[in-house]
Design a protein around this motif. Sequence first.
Motif, PDB file in Angstrom:
ATOM      1  N   UNK A  32      34.255  -5.900  39.442  1.00  0.00           N
ATOM      2  CA  UNK A  32      34.405  -7.053  38.597  1.00  0.00           C
ATOM      3  C   UNK A  32      33.452  -7.837  39.233  1.00  0.00           C
ATOM      4  N   UNK A  33      32.017  -6.687  38.564  1.00  0.00           N
ATOM      5  CA  UNK A  33      31.084  -6.885  38.796  1.00  0.00           C
ATOM      6  C   UNK A  33      29.891  -7.984  39.788  1.00  0.00           C
ATOM      7  N   UNK A  34      30.678  -7.014  41.162  1.00  0.00           N
ATOM      8  CA  UNK A  34      30.210  -7.394  42.432  1.00  0.00           C
ATOM      9  C   UNK A  34      30.664  -6.282  43.303  1.00  0.00           C
ATOM     10  N   UNK A  35      29.363  -6.192  44.529  1.00  0.00           N
ATOM     11  CA  UNK A  35      29.042  -4.724  45.500  1.00  0.00           C
ATOM     12  C   UNK A  35      30.318  -4.384  45.816  1.00  0.00           C
ATOM     13  N   UNK A  36      31.423  -3.436  45.986  1.00  0.00           N
ATOM     14  CA  UNK A  36      32.211  -3.390  47.220  1.00  0.00           C
ATOM     15  C   UNK A  36      31.997  -3.838  48.404  1.00  0.00           C
TER      16      UNK A  36
END
Length: 114
Positions: A32-36
């Motif tokens: 969702x556009x954020x780093x894991x």
Amino acid sequence: MSAKEANVQSVSDDGTKRRTALLDMLLGATFNGEGISNEDIREEVANFIQNKEIQQKLYGEIVDIVGTDSKSEITISQINELKYLDMVVKEGLRHYPPGPIVERTIDSDWTIGK
């Protein structure tokens, strides 16, 4: 960016594709556009750590490629040689693929159909 695109780091002059190292894929992966998060990575790793046979084979591969000196730094070329680790992580992702969680609420009553 698709998973296939993220797995290819670059294309050399002769047209061959270089695959991204596992560590680079994990660090560069997004949801969702954020780093894991570190917690998500730990959760994936925990899936294959539970199997002692797999754990021993992974440990053997790491010792063969990296060695046992805990003070030495691991190089990118060593990470690229960890083929079994790469396969295990991909198998974990195959069993438990990351997917978006969509939460929606309805503000009013709806009628479906006629």
